[in-house]
Design a protein around this motif. Structure first.
Motif, PDB file in Angstrom:
ATOM      1  N   THR A 142       0.848  -1.196   0.000  1.00  0.00           N
ATOM      2  CA  THR A 142       0.000   0.000   0.000  1.00  0.00           C
ATOM      3  C   THR A 142       0.877   1.236   0.000  1.00  0.00           C
ATOM      4  N   ASN A 143       0.227   2.388  -0.110  1.00  0.00           N
ATOM      5  CA  ASN A 143       0.965   3.646  -0.073  1.00  0.00           C
ATOM      6  C   ASN A 143       1.232   4.122   1.356  1.00  0.00           C
ATOM      7  N   GLY A 144       0.699   3.413   2.330  1.00  0.00           N
ATOM      8  CA  GLY A 144       0.883   3.840   3.707  1.00  0.00           C
ATOM      9  C   GLY A 144       2.299   3.603   4.205  1.00  0.00           C
ATOM     10  N   SER A 145       2.812   4.559   4.962  1.00  0.00           N
ATOM     11  CA  SER A 145       4.188   4.444   5.453  1.00  0.00           C
ATOM     12  C   SER A 145       4.275   3.583   6.706  1.00  0.00           C
ATOM     13  N   TYR A 146       3.128   3.284   7.341  1.00  0.00           N
ATOM     14  CA  TYR A 146       3.157   2.534   8.592  1.00  0.00           C
ATOM     15  C   TYR A 146       2.827   1.058   8.394  1.00  0.00           C
ATOM     16  N   SER A 147       2.484   0.652   7.205  1.00  0.00           N
ATOM     17  CA  SER A 147       2.162  -0.756   6.951  1.00  0.00           C
ATOM     18  C   SER A 147       3.353  -1.453   6.308  1.00  0.00           C
ATOM     19  N   SER A 148       3.364  -2.768   6.432  1.00  0.00           N
ATOM     20  CA  SER A 148       4.427  -3.566   5.808  1.00  0.00           C
ATOM     21  C   SER A 148       3.818  -4.852   5.281  1.00  0.00           C
ATOM     22  N   THR A 149       4.402  -5.377   4.221  1.00  0.00           N
ATOM     23  CA  THR A 149       3.861  -6.575   3.589  1.00  0.00           C
ATOM     24  C   THR A 149       4.313  -7.824   4.333  1.00  0.00           C
ATOM     25  N   ALA A 150       3.648  -8.937   4.030  1.00  0.00           N
ATOM     26  CA  ALA A 150       3.999 -10.212   4.660  1.00  0.00           C
ATOM     27  C   ALA A 150       5.435 -10.615   4.325  1.00  0.00           C
ATOM     28  N   SER A 151       5.871 -10.350   3.083  1.00  0.00           N
ATOM     29  CA  SER A 151       7.238 -10.728   2.692  1.00  0.00           C
ATOM     30  C   SER A 151       8.269  -9.838   3.388  1.00  0.00           C
ATOM     31  N   GLN A 152       7.947  -8.553   3.592  1.00  0.00           N
ATOM     32  CA  GLN A 152       8.851  -7.665   4.333  1.00  0.00           C
ATOM     33  C   GLN A 152       9.019  -8.138   5.776  1.00  0.00           C
ATOM     34  N   GLU A 153       7.914  -8.540   6.382  1.00  0.00           N
ATOM     35  CA  GLU A 153       7.989  -8.957   7.777  1.00  0.00           C
ATOM     36  C   GLU A 153       8.671 -10.311   7.929  1.00  0.00           C
ATOM     37  N   PHE A 154       8.547 -11.188   6.939  1.00  0.00           N
ATOM     38  CA  PHE A 154       9.287 -12.446   6.989  1.00  0.00           C
ATOM     39  C   PHE A 154      10.780 -12.176   6.950  1.00  0.00           C
ATOM     40  N   PHE A 155      11.193 -11.255   6.068  1.00  0.00           N
ATOM     41  CA  PHE A 155      12.605 -10.918   5.932  1.00  0.00           C
ATOM     42  C   PHE A 155      13.146 -10.256   7.202  1.00  0.00           C
ATOM     43  N   ARG A 156      12.377  -9.311   7.737  1.00  0.00           N
ATOM     44  CA  ARG A 156      12.872  -8.532   8.876  1.00  0.00           C
ATOM     45  C   ARG A 156      12.737  -9.274  10.207  1.00  0.00           C
ATOM     46  N   TYR A 157      11.538  -9.837  10.450  1.00  0.00           N
ATOM     47  CA  TYR A 157      11.219 -10.318  11.794  1.00  0.00           C
ATOM     48  C   TYR A 157      11.330 -11.827  11.961  1.00  0.00           C
ATOM     49  N   LYS A 158      11.275 -12.578  10.873  1.00  0.00           N
ATOM     50  CA  LYS A 158      11.426 -14.023  10.977  1.00  0.00           C
ATOM     51  C   LYS A 158      12.879 -14.424  10.711  1.00  0.00           C
TER      52      LYS A 158
END
Length: 578
Positions: A142-158
């Motif tokens: 999305t265009n929102g600066s506070y949201s993140s995609t599932a793939s971004q969170e897998f990379f960062r947090y998993k």
């Protein structure tokens, strides 16, 4: 394995060609070139890119292969023989390759982690219904600066479980550490027998990625929206060619992609037969490297077009530079493709093979330099070359541990910025000065004629003497003017981390002035006499013999004249310890 003297050579010359292609073609072809292309005018970027390939990439690659094949030495010894004054450039090449191999293998570690995760159904980065996801997770960009995609969170947090900055080191990610050890075991098995093992491995690691790239391209172009992404990639914006930055980016991409200054191809060329056709290998490696970049652009941006179609957002909001492109955006595209596990597995296998080729080439620079420098002493100490390779890989693995902590992504970005961007430009500048000017294009032409029976044409001689030094100087000046401190996404590294980055850069560059001081110290005579000797080829060679004598050949008269001049000059000097 065929041997001439004590120097092993490639069993078949095609093995060197494949190893050279594998060394030059790496992960930068997959993520860096497509990004530069769309940012610098799409299809218009191909104009300066291809021009720089012809006048910078091909001539300098030809120069490095000639130096390596003629001296039968890695960069440390080869450059010390050709230009004693700048022998530190060879040491710096070995140093920068070793520093890079300590963190570059982390990218292979990530590829293995994703590869193992690709066998899960559903793919773990497909949805936000996982323990590591945050309330801000969304299945679509999305265009929102506070949201993140599932793939971004897998990379960062998993996978990374990253902290807020480099000052928060966190704990070692033991999963990544074990995979890092596995990656180094793979590298060791590729090179522990020298050309005997490397020559066989490259048949798989250099060729299989192209099979996978073509398969991915065939699949991607059939996806809805693929045309939108391809148009974004290739449609020219001719006004961008008026920007100096675009031309500098094109030169820098050619320069970094082929690997000028790293010493990898010079080290591998030292194992080629003395009469090998260098120009054939030069053209094959450089052209295949550039074609791979262009092919990768079609693969990546056809997938980006598909993503923009699904999420109804412009392609420009998807395209990012660096690891995020292949570890965040592209995996997100797999999640909605037919047979996602198959395409994810193929893609990360391709990344693995591309990374392994480049990684073992960098390790080989250090191994070759050590065995060239003190072959007998090291082999007596370690008994077998295999043990020396094991020690080099073990030390590099230990130095790579900070990259698999929770702050590892910041360490990786810091090292990559100050090594691959800052150090290599200085190093290549002095290499070109040492070989093309101080040693001279004329002597280099004599060496090439001795090996192949043909002198280089006027185009190569002009590029060596004028065009390449000029372009390298422009890149160096532009890099200094446009230099920006390291950063990762929105995170700005603190001053102490930037200082650490400069220390990392100096760890390789410092050898250039140190080598100069040492050469002037050990040569006999007054300062002026030392200076004259320091730019005399083979002045540091105690036996005053050309490398070809060691192979039982007969040197050409120009080479003999160089040695004779050095000997006569030394005879006129007061007796001193050399």
């Amino acid at each position: 394995m065929d041997k001439r003297g004590s120097r092993p050579t490639w069993s078949r010359q095609i093995e060197f060609t494949l190893a050279g292609v594998g060394s030059a073609v790496g992960l930068g072809n997959i993520w860096r070139f497509p990004y530069l292309c769309f940012r610098s005018g799409g299809g218009a970027f191909l104009v300066p890119y291809l021009l720089m390939l012809v006048v910078l990439g091909i001539p300098l690659l030809h120069m490095e292969l000639t130096v390596g094949q003629y001296t039968k030495r890695g960069p440390v010894h080869a450059l010390a023989q050709f230009c004693p004054l700048l022998k530190g450039v060879g040491i710096a090449s070995a140093a920068i390759s070793f520093i890079m191999c300590t963190y570059y293998n982390v990218v292979i570690t990530w590829a293995l982690y994703y590869l193992f995760s690709s066998f899960q159904d559903p793919l773990p980065w497909e949805s936000c219904n996982n323990t590591w996801n945050t309330p801000n997770c969304t299945d679509h960009a999305t265009n929102g600066s506070y949201s993140s995609t599932a793939s971004q969170e897998f990379f960062r947090y998993k996978m990374l479980q990253q902290t807020g900055g480099i000052e928060e080191a966190g704990a070692i990610r033991w999963e990544l550490f074990l995979i890092l050890v596995l990656a180094w075991i793979l590298i060791y098995l590729c090179i522990f027998k020298g050309t005997q093992s490397t020559g066989k491995v490259v048949y798989v690691t250099a060729l299989l990625p192209y099979v996978i790239l073509v398969a991915l391209l065939i699949n991607n172009v059939q996806l809805p929206g693929a045309k939108r992404g391809i148009n974004f990639f290739i449609v020219p914006e001719w006004d961008k060619l008026l920007s100096v930055e675009v031309w500098v980016n094109a030169a820098a991409q050619i320069f970094n992609s082929i690997g000028i200054g790293f010493g990898s191809l010079m080290a591998m060329a030292s194992y080629s037969s003395f009469n090998n056709n260098i120009i054939k290998d030069t053209l094959t490696i450089s052209i295949v490297n550039s074609l791979t970049s262009i092919l990768s652009g079609f693969v990546i941006f056809s997938a980006f077009g598909y993503m923009s179609h699904l999420q109804d957002i412009p392609v420009a909001q998807l395209a990012v530079d660096g690891p995020g492109l292949v570890y965040v955006i592209y995996p997100q595209a797999f999640a909605s493709m037919p047979l996602p596990q198959l395409w994810a597995t193929l893609f990360f296998c391709m990344l693995l093979f591309l990374g392994i080729d480049s990684e073992f080439a960098m390790v080989e620079v250090m191994v070759t330099s050590l065995t060239d420098q003190s072959n007998q002493h090291l082999l007596k100490l370690f008994k077998r070359k295999e043990l020396l390779v094991l020690v080099v890989c073990g030390i590099a693995c230990l130095l790579g541990i900070p990259n698999v902590t929770q702050a590892g992504i910041y360490v990786f970005q810091l090292m990559d910025h100050y090594t691959a961007i800052v150090s290599i430009v200085f190093l290549a500048f002095f290499e070109v000065v040492g070989v093309c000017w101080l040693y001279g294009a004329s002597r280099l032409s004599d060496n090439l004629e001795e090996m192949t029976g043909k002198r280089p044409n006027i185009f190569f001689r002009l590029c060596w003497q004028i065009v390449a030094p000029f372009l390298i100087t422009v890149i160096l000046i532009s890099s200094i003017i446009q230099f920006k401190p390291a950063r990762y996404e929105g995170y700005v590294f603190p001053p102490w981390a930037q200082g650490l980055g400069w220390l990392i850069a100096m760890a390789s560059v410092i050898w250039i002035p140190l080598g100069t001081v040492h050469t002037l110290w050990v040569l006999p005579g007054s300062f002026v006499q030392k200076l004259k000797l320091s730019i005399t080829p083979y002045a540091l060679n105690e036996t005053s013999k050309m490398p070809y004598y060691e192979r039982g050949g007969s040197a050409r008269q120009p080479a003999v004249a160089v040695i004779s001049t050095a000997v006569r000059l030394q005879d006129k000097l007061p007796n001193q310890a050399n």
